[in-house]
Design a protein around this motif. Structure first.
Motif: not given
Length: 430
Positions: A162-176, A195-197
């Motif tokens: 499945a094309n699902v992804a979990v982001l690290g805290a830094g990656a989530a901040q930079r993208l969202f 993004v699932i988590g």
């Protein structure tokens, strides 16, 4: 008698306020520097120890390393392979992972990681060279990571690719930035992932020992390893100085979890023997054993604290010498007083006790002020810089009692010298 002696000692010290303050200054700076230096050293070392503990004391981490960069001498072998083949192949393979799991009985769990570097996009925001890790559901338990929102990759996700992804805290901040990324879509390479988590922050943003590529874990993006293998493959192009080369690495890391921490060293030896049998280029992998790193770091911490404490203790020694110097001068100034007290019936132990009380008052007051200074300095450092400081109770107690001990030790000689004076000669002193 005790109360009267202490009152006389305080009165004598207050007669020369500036001299008493300057005498205490050495003890104040010594006690303060002991506490402050140990607090700064403890803070810096504890963060490094915590990062090593997060890797797991019962884990063994094996990482793929490009030949010639692993500290060995097989760079010529890799160069000859690159010359005869268009693709340089090195590092860990899936068959290594399966063989280690099936062969070594002390392994409780094992987890492979495949690293891919691709750009990540979301609504105009991007991470140019995002580190995408293909992992299994065991990642959270083995790496001691925690979820902040949503869920982690599951076994059905890997089975269905499945094309699902979990982001690290830094990656989530930079993208969202401040938006909730759950359920949103991101573009990794040419494929869209949901993004699932989001993981909780790991460490303080510094490189973590043993991490894949020695990078900040907070910027990683996690997808199922089967999906990473299918979507991105195992061959990556490397552009350098106008030339194009290709490298193939099946797995970038294998983390093994040993059932008993006492068997970590034995298991690591077996792992090395098995891998060397199937890797002609023996420096295309590197083993990181967090338990050994932890023991080494703790030993370095003890040595560092000893060095810092010794350096700061020199200030206390200088303060003690200052106390002795002032008390010797005080004995000379008060020779007639000593003679009168002896003539009125004071014994030698009374004279000794009187001067010891004064030195202890000087050193203990300096110790209290030094403790205040030593606690204040780390607080100022922590609030006005990025340096973490930790004041431990035993360093405060150590600094205070050493201050008092210095006063007693360096006050004995002046007190004995005063007590041994001849009363008749003391009364004749001008």
């Amino acid at each position: 008698m005790w109360r009267d002696t202490i009152q006389v000692g305080v009165k004598n010290l207050l007669l020369h306020k500036l001299r008493s303050l300057l005498t205490m200054l050495g003890v104040i700076l010594g006690a303060g520097s002991v506490i402050a230096m140990l607090a700064i050293g403890e803070g810096s070392k504890r963060e490094a120890l915590e990062q090593i503990r997060l890797l797991g004391a019962n884990n063994i981490i094996i990482r793929s390393v490009k030949p010639g960069q692993g500290g060995g001498g097989d760079e010529s072998s890799s160069a000859s392979q690159q010359a005869t083949s268009a693709i340089l192949e090195y590092g860990l393979k899936y068959r290594d992972f399966e063989r280690l799991k099936a062969t070594i009985p002390t392994i409780l769990n094992a987890m492979p990681i495949a690293l891919v570097t691709q750009p990540a996009f979301h609504n105009g925001r991007n991470i140019p060279n995002a580190r995408i890790l293909g992992v299994t559901p065991d990642y959270l338990g083995i790496k001691n990571a925690q979820m902040r929102h949503g869920r982690f990759i599951s076994s059905p996700d890997g089975h269905n690719r499945a094309n699902v992804a979990v982001l690290g805290a830094g990656a989530a901040q930079r993208l969202f930035q401040f938006k909730d990324p759950l359920g949103q879509s991101i573009l990794l390479g040419e494929d869209v992932y949901r993004v699932i988590g989001v993981l909780s922050g790991q460490g303080s943003g510094n490189a973590t020992p043993g991490a894949v590529g020695q990078q900040d874990l907070n910027d990683d993006i996690y997808i199922p390893i089967a999906c990473a293998r299918t979507r991105f493959g195992e061959v990556q192009g490397i552009s350098s100085a106008g030339t194009q080369s290709f490298e193939r690495t099946e797995l970038n890391e294998i983390t093994l979890q040993v059932a008993d921490p006492k068997q970590v060293s034995l298991t690591a030896g077996m792992v090395r023997v098995l891998l060397e049998q199937t890797h002609p280029i023996k420096d295309d992998f590197r083993m990181v054993i967090p338990l050994e790193l932890l023991k080494r770091a703790e030993e370095e911490k003890r040595i560092w604290n000893l060095v810092l404490g010794s350096i700061a203790g020199i200030s206390l020694l200088v303060g003690g010498i200052g106390i002795m110097n002032i008390m010797l001068a005080s004995v000379t100034e008060r020779t007639r007083e000593i003679g009168i007290r002896r003539a009125l019936g004071a014994k030698r132990r009374d004279i000794t006790f009187q001067f010891l009380v004064e030195t202890v008052l000087l050193s203990s007051t300096g110790g209290v002020l030094g403790v205040v200074l030593g606690v204040t300095i780390p607080w100022v450092v922590s609030n006005f810089s990025d340096i973490e400081t930790i004041v431990q109770w035993w360093s405060v107690a150590l600094a205070f009692f050493i201050s008092v001990g210095v006063g007693v030790i360096f006050g004995v000689y002046p007190a004995r010298r005063a007590a041994m004076m001849d009363p008749i000669e003391a009364l004749r002193h001008e």
